[in-house]
Design a protein around this motif. Structure first.
Motif, PDB file in Angstrom:
ATOM      1  N   ASP A 244     -43.340  45.863 -21.057  1.00 12.86           N
ATOM      2  CA  ASP A 244     -42.805  47.099 -20.477  1.00 12.86           C
ATOM      3  C   ASP A 244     -41.709  47.693 -21.354  1.00 12.86           C
ATOM      4  OD1 ASP A 244     -44.502  47.005 -18.339  1.00 12.86           O
ATOM      5  OD2 ASP A 244     -43.015  46.196 -16.932  1.00 12.86           O
ATOM      6  N   ARG A 245     -40.890  46.837 -21.942  1.00 13.13           N
ATOM      7  CA  ARG A 245     -39.806  47.354 -22.788  1.00 13.13           C
ATOM      8  C   ARG A 245     -40.344  47.842 -24.131  1.00 13.13           C
ATOM      9  NH1 ARG A 245     -36.412  42.636 -20.590  1.00 13.13           N
ATOM     10  NH2 ARG A 245     -35.168  43.650 -18.944  1.00 13.13           N
ATOM     11  N   ILE A 246     -41.371  47.187 -24.636  1.00 15.11           N
ATOM     12  CA  ILE A 246     -41.993  47.696 -25.864  1.00 15.11           C
ATOM     13  C   ILE A 246     -42.599  49.068 -25.598  1.00 15.11           C
ATOM     14  CG2 ILE A 246     -43.915  47.339 -27.462  1.00 15.11           C
ATOM     15  CD1 ILE A 246     -43.310  44.345 -27.325  1.00 15.11           C
ATOM     16  N   ALA A 247     -43.201  49.247 -24.427  1.00 11.41           N
ATOM     17  CA  ALA A 247     -43.736  50.560 -24.069  1.00 11.41           C
ATOM     18  C   ALA A 247     -42.610  51.596 -24.012  1.00 11.41           C
ATOM     19  CB  ALA A 247     -44.469  50.489 -22.739  1.00 11.41           C
ATOM     20  N   TRP A 248     -41.452  51.193 -23.479  1.00  8.14           N
ATOM     21  CA  TRP A 248     -40.294  52.107 -23.432  1.00  8.14           C
ATOM     22  C   TRP A 248     -39.840  52.474 -24.846  1.00  8.14           C
ATOM     23  CZ3 TRP A 248     -35.425  51.905 -25.461  1.00  8.14           C
ATOM     24  CH2 TRP A 248     -34.505  52.872 -25.017  1.00  8.14           C
ATOM     25  N   ILE A 249     -39.779  51.492 -25.744  1.00  5.74           N
ATOM     26  CA  ILE A 249     -39.385  51.745 -27.133  1.00  5.74           C
ATOM     27  C   ILE A 249     -40.319  52.770 -27.764  1.00  5.74           C
ATOM     28  CG2 ILE A 249     -39.332  50.715 -29.450  1.00  5.74           C
ATOM     29  CD1 ILE A 249     -38.354  48.111 -28.030  1.00  5.74           C
ATOM     30  N   GLU A 250     -41.610  52.568 -27.579  1.00 12.83           N
ATOM     31  CA  GLU A 250     -42.580  53.478 -28.180  1.00 12.83           C
ATOM     32  C   GLU A 250     -42.455  54.884 -27.593  1.00 12.83           C
ATOM     33  OE1 GLU A 250     -46.186  51.360 -27.450  1.00 12.83           O
ATOM     34  OE2 GLU A 250     -45.890  49.976 -29.141  1.00 12.83           O
ATOM     35  N   GLU A 251     -42.256  54.965 -26.279  1.00 12.39           N
ATOM     36  CA  GLU A 251     -42.107  56.278 -25.647  1.00 12.39           C
ATOM     37  C   GLU A 251     -40.819  56.963 -26.095  1.00 12.39           C
ATOM     38  OE1 GLU A 251     -41.672  58.252 -21.179  1.00 12.39           O
ATOM     39  OE2 GLU A 251     -42.272  56.155 -21.397  1.00 12.39           O
ATOM     40  N   ALA A 252     -39.710  56.182 -26.161  1.00 11.63           N
ATOM     41  CA  ALA A 252     -38.433  56.756 -26.597  1.00 11.63           C
ATOM     42  C   ALA A 252     -38.524  57.266 -28.030  1.00 11.63           C
ATOM     43  CB  ALA A 252     -37.323  55.709 -26.469  1.00 11.63           C
ATOM     44  N   ALA A 253     -39.218  56.526 -28.886  1.00 14.54           N
ATOM     45  CA  ALA A 253     -39.394  56.960 -30.270  1.00 14.54           C
ATOM     46  C   ALA A 253     -40.196  58.252 -30.318  1.00 14.54           C
ATOM     47  CB  ALA A 253     -40.088  55.872 -31.081  1.00 14.54           C
ATOM     48  N   HIS A 254     -41.268  58.329 -29.571  1.00 12.34           N
ATOM     49  CA  HIS A 254     -42.115  59.524 -29.599  1.00 12.34           C
ATOM     50  C   HIS A 254     -41.364  60.740 -29.069  1.00 12.34           C
ATOM     51  CE1 HIS A 254     -45.743  56.557 -29.333  1.00 12.34           C
ATOM     52  NE2 HIS A 254     -45.168  56.556 -30.516  1.00 12.34           N
ATOM     53  N   ARG A 255     -40.536  60.539 -28.014  1.00 15.30           N
ATOM     54  CA  ARG A 255     -39.738  61.656 -27.480  1.00 15.30           C
ATOM     55  C   ARG A 255     -38.773  62.189 -28.523  1.00 15.30           C
ATOM     56  NH1 ARG A 255     -39.003  58.461 -22.789  1.00 15.30           N
ATOM     57  NH2 ARG A 255     -36.850  58.062 -23.483  1.00 15.30           N
ATOM     58  N   SER A 256     -38.323  61.300 -29.416  1.00 11.05           N
ATOM     59  CA  SER A 256     -37.380  61.703 -30.470  1.00 11.05           C
ATOM     60  C   SER A 256     -38.080  62.221 -31.718  1.00 11.05           C
ATOM     61  CB  SER A 256     -36.494  60.507 -30.842  1.00 11.05           C
ATOM     62  OG  SER A 256     -35.780  60.031 -29.722  1.00 11.05           O
ATOM     63  N   GLY A 257     -39.393  62.323 -31.666  1.00  9.60           N
ATOM     64  CA  GLY A 257     -40.144  62.807 -32.818  1.00  9.60           C
ATOM     65  C   GLY A 257     -40.402  61.765 -33.875  1.00  9.60           C
ATOM     66  N   VAL A 258     -40.251  60.495 -33.517  1.00  7.47           N
ATOM     67  CA  VAL A 258     -40.464  59.401 -34.460  1.00  7.47           C
ATOM     68  C   VAL A 258     -41.905  58.923 -34.349  1.00  7.47           C
ATOM     69  CG1 VAL A 258     -39.800  57.054 -35.106  1.00  7.47           C
ATOM     70  CG2 VAL A 258     -38.059  58.692 -34.352  1.00  7.47           C
ATOM     71  N   ALA A 259     -42.596  58.858 -35.481  1.00  9.25           N
ATOM     72  CA  ALA A 259     -44.000  58.425 -35.496  1.00  9.25           C
ATOM     73  C   ALA A 259     -44.047  56.906 -35.539  1.00  9.25           C
ATOM     74  CB  ALA A 259     -44.721  59.022 -36.701  1.00  9.25           C
ATOM     75  N   LEU A 260     -43.940  56.295 -34.374  1.00  9.63           N
ATOM     76  CA  LEU A 260     -44.004  54.834 -34.256  1.00  9.63           C
ATOM     77  C   LEU A 260     -45.399  54.437 -33.801  1.00  9.63           C
ATOM     78  CD1 LEU A 260     -42.724  52.024 -34.237  1.00  9.63           C
ATOM     79  CD2 LEU A 260     -41.846  52.514 -31.928  1.00  9.63           C
ATOM     80  N   ALA A 261     -46.115  53.740 -34.668  1.00 11.35           N
ATOM     81  CA  ALA A 261     -47.500  53.368 -34.381  1.00 11.35           C
ATOM     82  C   ALA A 261     -47.612  52.100 -33.550  1.00 11.35           C
ATOM     83  CB  ALA A 261     -48.273  53.191 -35.691  1.00 11.35           C
ATOM     84  N   GLY A 262     -46.483  51.435 -33.271  1.00 11.98           N
ATOM     85  CA  GLY A 262     -46.525  50.252 -32.432  1.00 11.98           C
ATOM     86  C   GLY A 262     -45.499  49.220 -32.847  1.00 11.98           C
ATOM     87  N   VAL A 263     -45.333  48.218 -31.987  1.00 12.72           N
ATOM     88  CA  VAL A 263     -44.417  47.106 -32.239  1.00 12.72           C
ATOM     89  C   VAL A 263     -45.206  45.818 -32.042  1.00 12.72           C
ATOM     90  CG1 VAL A 263     -42.303  45.932 -31.550  1.00 12.72           C
ATOM     91  CG2 VAL A 263     -42.434  48.432 -31.411  1.00 12.72           C
ATOM     92  N   ARG A 264     -45.212  44.973 -33.056  1.00 13.25           N
ATOM     93  CA  ARG A 264     -45.933  43.703 -33.003  1.00 13.25           C
ATOM     94  C   ARG A 264     -44.936  42.563 -33.124  1.00 13.25           C
ATOM     95  NH1 ARG A 264     -48.539  40.560 -37.041  1.00 13.25           N
ATOM     96  NH2 ARG A 264     -48.132  42.151 -38.629  1.00 13.25           N
ATOM     97  N   LEU A 265     -45.036  41.581 -32.233  1.00 15.43           N
ATOM     98  CA  LEU A 265     -44.117  40.448 -32.232  1.00 15.43           C
ATOM     99  C   LEU A 265     -44.722  39.261 -32.960  1.00 15.43           C
ATOM    100  CD1 LEU A 265     -42.829  40.576 -28.533  1.00 15.43           C
ATOM    101  CD2 LEU A 265     -41.923  41.744 -30.559  1.00 15.43           C
ATOM    102  N   VAL A 266     -43.887  38.591 -33.752  1.00 15.06           N
ATOM    103  CA  VAL A 266     -44.329  37.424 -34.505  1.00 15.06           C
ATOM    104  C   VAL A 266     -43.254  36.346 -34.412  1.00 15.06           C
ATOM    105  CG1 VAL A 266     -45.648  38.834 -36.143  1.00 15.06           C
ATOM    106  CG2 VAL A 266     -43.288  38.190 -36.690  1.00 15.06           C
ATOM    107  N   VAL A 267     -43.602  35.146 -34.791  1.00 14.63           N
ATOM    108  CA  VAL A 267     -42.632  34.062 -34.941  1.00 14.63           C
ATOM    109  C   VAL A 267     -42.037  34.171 -36.339  1.00 14.63           C
ATOM    110  CG1 VAL A 267     -42.292  31.567 -34.972  1.00 14.63           C
ATOM    111  CG2 VAL A 267     -43.902  32.600 -33.347  1.00 14.63           C
TER     112      VAL A 267
END
Length: 329
Positions: A244-267
């Motif tokens: 849910d928070r990753i979805a918020w990050i992506e939405e907040a970026a898009h609202r600011s005009g930032v082309a964020l294609a996604g966030v992937r978590l790794v170790v």
């Protein structure tokens, strides 16, 4: 600022996508005044996996510690100063391919308190200066701790009463000052604070007011996107980074005009790029904290400066000026 060609890839929706690896240092959740660090750092690098792995191998070869996993502390030891300088130097492996967003935690507390109680953060700089110039160290600490308790989601006591008791005590202690004027305005906002705390009865908010990680990730995406290029962030796993928070990050970026294609978590230990971002974040946090507390190392500060996000969050004007990255070009 250019990255390795290998870190760019096509994407059916976004077009060219630049993959940026990230990690943080100094995260204490919402505890911004009683934790182990006074600076939060979010590091990011634009490196191919091969280049990052080569950098990590070179660091290991130069330091020769038996530790299974290297951290920034290895590089910050005085006996490894030459390795640290090599990493940050203009001819080093990450110059022009790395950035770090820095946050002074105590200023975030003041800014968020002003934003909630005083119709926006415009008074935050003056309130922050009052803490340094008028309250004295003990009074400043009391104010910050009370404000932190008021704003954080979980508190077992009565944070509203504690905050306004602290405000009133400081106002009585410093009559006739600009600080007293600001404290008088805060004293009249109890109803807002009560309403804010009452919201928690329905459950904790998705985005905690005080946690610096989520806005830092949005800012990192903004640092690297542009010129028709989207970014995808590869981030070390964090409990805070729920779907849910990753979805918020992506939405907040898009609202600011930032082309964020996604966030992937790794170790982190499985991705050398994230390890290098972790090195940068930890190194930057320590250098910035030293500068903030009047014990800065001019040589290391100068080496760090080109990496620092110009929109880093500082309440201290001297540190902001010393750590500001030079203008591009």
């Amino acid at each position: 600022m250019s990255g390795d060609r290998e870190s760019e890839e096509p994407d059916g929706v976004w077009g060219p996508v630049l993959e940026i690896a990230c990690d943080e240092s100094g995260s204490d959740g919402e505890n911004l005044t009683g934790g182990n660090t006074d600076v939060f750092a979010h590091g990011s690098v634009s490196l191919s996996v091969a280049s990052a792995a080569a950098t990590v191998r070179e660091i290991r070869d130069r330091i020769r510690s038996p530790a299974e996993e290297y951290k920034a502390n290895h590089l910050l030891r005085e006996k490894h100063r030459a390795v640290l300088e090599w990493l940050l130097a203009p001819a080093g492996p990450i110059h022009g391919r790395a950035r770090v967003h820095l946050v002074e935690k105590s200023y975030v507390v003041v800014e968020r308190a002003a934003g909630l109680l005083l119709d926006g953060p415009a008074e935050a700089p003056a309130l922050y200066r009052a803490g340094h110039d008028t309250f004295g160290e003990e009074g400043r600490r009391s104010f910050l701790e009370a404000a932190n308790r008021l704003l954080r989601v979980r508190d077992n006591g009565d944070p509203v009463e504690a905050f306004y008791g602290t405000v009133e005590a400081l106002r009585r202690a410093h009559p006739g000052t600009e600080a007293a004027r600001l404290l008088g305005r805060l004293a009249a906002t109890r109803a807002r604070a009560v309403a804010y705390r009452a919201e928690f009865l329905a459950g904790p908010p998705l985005i905690p007011v005080l946690n610096p990680l989520l806005p830092a990730i949005v800012r990192t995406a903004a640092l690297w996107s542009g010129d028709g290029r989207a970014v995808r962030l590869v981030h070390d796993r964090q409990n805070m980074l729920t779907p849910d928070r990753i979805a918020w990050i992506e939405e907040a970026a898009h609202r600011s005009g930032v082309a964020l294609a996604g966030v992937r978590l790794v170790v982190a230990r499985d991705d050398a790029r994230v390890q290098v971002a972790d090195f940068l974040a930890g190194i930057a946090r320590k250098i910035a904290s030293d500068e903030l507390n009047g014990r800065g190392d001019p040589a290391l500060t100068a080496l760090l400066r080109p990496y620092v996000d110009p929109d880093s969050v500082w309440g201290d004007a001297r540190s902001r000026a010393l750590l500001a990255a030079p203008p591009a070009g």
